[in-house]
Design a protein around this motif. Structure first.
Motif, PDB file in Angstrom:
ATOM      1  N   GLN A  78      40.271  36.202  56.737  1.00 42.85           N
ATOM      2  CA  GLN A  78      41.623  35.842  57.144  1.00 42.85           C
ATOM      3  C   GLN A  78      41.984  34.402  56.801  1.00 42.85           C
ATOM      4  N   LEU A  79      41.218  33.770  55.940  1.00 41.55           N
ATOM      5  CA  LEU A  79      41.527  32.393  55.565  1.00 41.55           C
ATOM      6  C   LEU A  79      42.559  32.365  54.455  1.00 41.55           C
ATOM      7  N   GLU A  80      43.405  31.360  54.455  1.00 40.72           N
ATOM      8  CA  GLU A  80      44.512  31.310  53.505  1.00 40.72           C
ATOM      9  C   GLU A  80      44.085  30.764  52.152  1.00 40.72           C
ATOM     10  N   VAL A  81      44.695  31.297  51.092  1.00 35.84           N
ATOM     11  CA  VAL A  81      44.456  30.772  49.755  1.00 35.84           C
ATOM     12  C   VAL A  81      45.041  29.376  49.657  1.00 35.84           C
ATOM     13  N   PRO A  82      44.293  28.396  49.199  1.00 39.84           N
ATOM     14  CA  PRO A  82      44.824  27.028  49.119  1.00 39.84           C
ATOM     15  C   PRO A  82      45.989  26.937  48.157  1.00 39.84           C
ATOM     16  N   LYS A  83      47.040  26.230  48.572  1.00 39.07           N
ATOM     17  CA  LYS A  83      48.204  26.075  47.709  1.00 39.07           C
ATOM     18  C   LYS A  83      48.076  24.862  46.787  1.00 39.07           C
ATOM     19  N   ASP A  84      47.112  23.999  47.096  1.00 39.39           N
ATOM     20  CA  ASP A  84      47.003  22.769  46.326  1.00 39.39           C
ATOM     21  C   ASP A  84      45.702  22.696  45.537  1.00 39.39           C
ATOM     22  N   CYS A  85      45.127  23.872  45.169  1.00 38.73           N
ATOM     23  CA  CYS A  85      43.879  23.836  44.405  1.00 38.73           C
ATOM     24  C   CYS A  85      44.161  23.279  43.010  1.00 38.73           C
ATOM     25  N   ALA A  86      43.142  22.666  42.445  1.00 47.24           N
ATOM     26  CA  ALA A  86      43.317  22.001  41.157  1.00 47.24           C
ATOM     27  C   ALA A  86      43.659  23.007  40.071  1.00 47.24           C
ATOM     28  N   PRO A  87      44.861  22.909  39.447  1.00 52.62           N
ATOM     29  CA  PRO A  87      45.261  23.894  38.439  1.00 52.62           C
ATOM     30  C   PRO A  87      44.281  23.988  37.288  1.00 52.62           C
ATOM     31  N   GLY A  88      43.684  22.854  36.909  1.00 51.28           N
ATOM     32  CA  GLY A  88      42.765  22.869  35.784  1.00 51.28           C
ATOM     33  C   GLY A  88      41.496  23.638  36.053  1.00 51.28           C
ATOM     34  N   LYS A  89      41.226  23.921  37.308  1.00 48.77           N
ATOM     35  CA  LYS A  89      40.011  24.631  37.654  1.00 48.77           C
ATOM     36  C   LYS A  89      40.303  26.047  38.145  1.00 48.77           C
ATOM     37  N   SER A  90      41.511  26.500  37.982  1.00 52.45           N
ATOM     38  CA  SER A  90      41.857  27.868  38.332  1.00 52.45           C
ATOM     39  C   SER A  90      41.948  28.691  37.052  1.00 52.45           C
ATOM     40  N   ARG A  91      41.310  29.847  37.053  1.00 52.62           N
ATOM     41  CA  ARG A  91      41.336  30.654  35.842  1.00 52.62           C
ATOM     42  C   ARG A  91      41.067  32.106  36.183  1.00 52.62           C
ATOM     43  N   ASP A  92      41.418  32.983  35.272  1.00 54.01           N
ATOM     44  CA  ASP A  92      41.153  34.408  35.420  1.00 54.01           C
ATOM     45  C   ASP A  92      39.852  34.762  34.729  1.00 54.01           C
ATOM     46  N   VAL A  93      39.101  35.640  35.353  1.00 57.58           N
ATOM     47  CA  VAL A  93      37.817  36.090  34.823  1.00 57.58           C
ATOM     48  C   VAL A  93      37.878  37.595  34.611  1.00 57.58           C
ATOM     49  N   ARG A  94      37.328  38.027  33.498  1.00 55.44           N
ATOM     50  CA  ARG A  94      37.274  39.448  33.192  1.00 55.44           C
ATOM     51  C   ARG A  94      35.836  39.805  32.827  1.00 55.44           C
ATOM     52  N   LEU A  95      35.251  40.758  33.543  1.00 60.61           N
ATOM     53  CA  LEU A  95      33.897  41.222  33.286  1.00 60.61           C
ATOM     54  C   LEU A  95      33.924  42.708  32.959  1.00 60.61           C
ATOM     55  N   VAL A  96      33.178  43.094  31.945  1.00 57.30           N
ATOM     56  CA  VAL A  96      33.049  44.509  31.583  1.00 57.30           C
ATOM     57  C   VAL A  96      31.606  44.918  31.846  1.00 57.30           C
ATOM     58  N   ILE A  97      31.415  45.834  32.791  1.00 55.07           N
ATOM     59  CA  ILE A  97      30.088  46.251  33.224  1.00 55.07           C
ATOM     60  C   ILE A  97      29.842  47.688  32.760  1.00 55.07           C
ATOM     61  N   ARG A  98      28.747  47.863  32.060  1.00 50.49           N
ATOM     62  CA  ARG A  98      28.406  49.182  31.521  1.00 50.49           C
ATOM     63  C   ARG A  98      27.430  49.902  32.451  1.00 50.49           C
ATOM     64  N   GLU A  99      27.628  51.202  32.597  1.00 50.64           N
ATOM     65  CA  GLU A  99      26.732  52.051  33.380  1.00 50.64           C
ATOM     66  C   GLU A  99      26.337  53.260  32.534  1.00 50.64           C
ATOM     67  N   GLN A 100      25.308  53.964  32.983  1.00 53.10           N
ATOM     68  CA  GLN A 100      24.946  55.210  32.330  1.00 53.10           C
ATOM     69  C   GLN A 100      25.447  56.385  33.154  1.00 53.10           C
ATOM     70  N   THR A 101      25.722  57.493  32.493  1.00 49.57           N
ATOM     71  CA  THR A 101      26.194  58.688  33.191  1.00 49.57           C
ATOM     72  C   THR A 101      25.040  59.491  33.766  1.00 49.57           C
ATOM     73  N   SER A 102      23.792  59.096  33.497  1.00 46.33           N
ATOM     74  CA  SER A 102      22.631  59.781  34.051  1.00 46.33           C
ATOM     75  C   SER A 102      22.526  59.466  35.545  1.00 46.33           C
ATOM     76  N   PHE A 103      21.536  60.050  36.201  1.00 46.30           N
ATOM     77  CA  PHE A 103      21.334  59.805  37.629  1.00 46.30           C
ATOM     78  C   PHE A 103      20.311  58.702  37.880  1.00 46.30           C
ATOM     79  N   ASP A 104      19.976  57.915  36.854  1.00 50.45           N
ATOM     80  CA  ASP A 104      19.049  56.794  37.035  1.00 50.45           C
ATOM     81  C   ASP A 104      19.674  55.770  37.976  1.00 50.45           C
ATOM     82  N   LEU A 105      19.002  55.466  39.075  1.00 45.25           N
ATOM     83  CA  LEU A 105      19.581  54.628  40.111  1.00 45.25           C
ATOM     84  C   LEU A 105      19.788  53.183  39.675  1.00 45.25           C
TER      85      LEU A 105
END
Length: 445
Positions: free
Chosen positions: A201-228
């Motif tokens: 329930q904590l608020e997102v800071p409105k004054d965070c440093a713009p130069g250190k804010s960025r979007d991250v995209r990760l692509v995670i691969r899995e197998q369709t087998s039942f290997d845990l």
């Protein structure tokens, strides 16, 4: 608990350019052993692939995310739990030509009630993208997690092509700047911090440093087998999402404790100090699986320009090929100053022999390592060894846990017996129709 879109019958590796393509979609739990009981509208999209990469610019990715209310996916069918094994024909990409490659992306939205006395909010429908937003507090609450096939080669020479054996999921989140201080709530007690952490329930800071804010995209691969060890588990998703959402919010330095659960505030404070430390930290992950927790941690630490961290993510030998691919494929999301390496760590063998050059770890993370009672003695042995590697610098342990059997909670008694006492500092509810949340536990040895 989360539900996941996947394939009982995945697309083939090759498909003709003049016919429909047959798949059998699945909506089930993380281990694919329990089907979702809610009917869903199923949507699809074809993403063009060239030289192994999706043909989408970063600007297009952001634009699609910003326009979440403008659907870009097309309805495919109505998936009914009572007819979950039905084959579904998928229209081919428009104007597809010989030799082109596309990924098939599936997303779903529920029909009617989802869980006891609940239904999905109307404004969550329909999907505009197949990406999974880890910084969304509604993550997986109403929707199963989307899925993408591997590339399908469209060709006239497709007869006899084998079915695909792997899938991918794309995760996105925004990292806010690391410099903002919580001036408005600097006088919270440890007890109040504990209450807020558990509800995020904590608020997102409105004054965070713009130069250190960025979007991250990760692509995670899995197998369709039942290997845990070759698929995403609930606690990996929940723990990653909790860390992202928590670190994106103001977390004040506590004033002197009054009364209440001080241990929770102290554990959270230490974890926050480690994750926001300007100094290099050493991180160990146990039971990494496909590596999402290590990658999210590395991305979060990358917001600190001078972080020279070393992250060692470990699992069984059989997990390493897929784990290595995932780490290498997502290298661009991580600061080049942060090292992420993989390895095998036998919980029954000596740490000194397996890690002869390692002096200590600042942080030890693990998700879904408590599902096998038979491994508890080995797990406790390795945790005990980690806390005594350097008596002057004992690590902070973080555990993502989803209860599958009440007897699993005996692990806490075993760890406490060797001086490691876990306290719960948060939770992620998951799907409205699910049975158990993902709990976040922290221990200071």
């Amino acid at each position: 608990m989360f539900f996941y879109l996947s394939f009982i019958r995945p697309p083939p590796t090759k498909a003709p350019v003049n016919n429909t393509l047959l798949i059998t979609p699945q909506i089930a739990n993380d281990l694919r052993t329990e089907s979702c009981t809610t009917d869903h509208e199923l949507f699809y999209d074809w993403v063009r692939v060239e030289d192994g990469a999706d043909i989408q610019t970063r600007a297009a990715v952001h634009a699609r995310r910003a326009s979440a209310k403008k659907p870009t996916m097309t309805k495919l069918t109505t998936w009914k739990a009572a007819n979950a094994y039905k084959e579904v024909p998928v229209p081919l990409p428009p104007s597809v030509r010989e030799g082109q490659m596309y990924k098939l992306v599936l997303a779903a939205v529920p029909i009617g009630p989802v869980g006891p006395n609940a239904s999905a909010p109307a404004n969550t429908l329909p999907p505009s993208t197949g990406r999974i937003l880890l910084d969304d507090e509604r993550l997986g609450r109403w929707h199963p997690l989307s899925v993408s096939s591997m590339p399908v080669l469209f060709t006239y020479q497709s007869r006899g092509a084998p079915k695909q054996e792997e899938i991918e999921r794309t995760y996105e989140f925004r990292i806010t700047g690391a410099d903002a201080e919580a001036s408005a709530s600097a006088n919270l007690t440890l007890e109040e911090i504990s209450t807020q952490l558990k509800g995020l329930q904590l608020e997102v800071p409105k004054d965070c440093a713009p130069g250190k804010s960025r979007d991250v995209r990760l692509v995670i691969r899995e197998q369709t087998s039942f290997d845990l060890d070759k698929k995403i588990w609930d606690s990996g998703i929940g723990m990653s999402a909790w860390l992202v959402q928590w670190l994106n919010r103001r977390f004040p330095a506590p004033r002197a404790a009054q009364k209440g659960n001080v241990a929770v505030g102290e554990a959270a404070t230490r974890l926050k100090d480690i994750l926001n430390s300007p100094d290099a930290i050493n991180v160990l992950e146990l039971g990494a699986g496909v590596g999402i927790v290590a990658l999210v941690l590395a991305a979060l630490r990358s917001r600190l320009a001078n972080a020279d961290d070393k992250i060692l993510t470990t699992d069984l030998e059989s997990a390493l090929p897929l784990l290595n691919h995932t780490i290498e494929f997502n290298a661009s999301a991580i600061s080049p100053r942060i090292s992420v390496k993989t390895g095998v760590l036998d919980w029954d063998e000596s740490l000194a022999e397996q890690l002869p050059e390692q002096e200590s770890f600042d942080l030890v993370v693990m998700a879904d390592v408590a599902y096998n009672h038979d491994s508890f003695s080995s797990l406790v042995k390795i945790l005990s060894g980690l806390q005594t590697m350097d008596p002057a610098k004992r690590p902070c342990f973080v555990l993502g846990y989803k209860e599958r059997d009440a007897a699993e909670r005996t692990l806490w008694e075993l760890t406490e017996a060797v001086g490691i006492k876990f306290v719960q500092i948060g939770s992620v509810p998951g799907h409205a129709a699910g049975d158990a949340p993902v709990e976040i536990w922290v221990a200071q040895s």
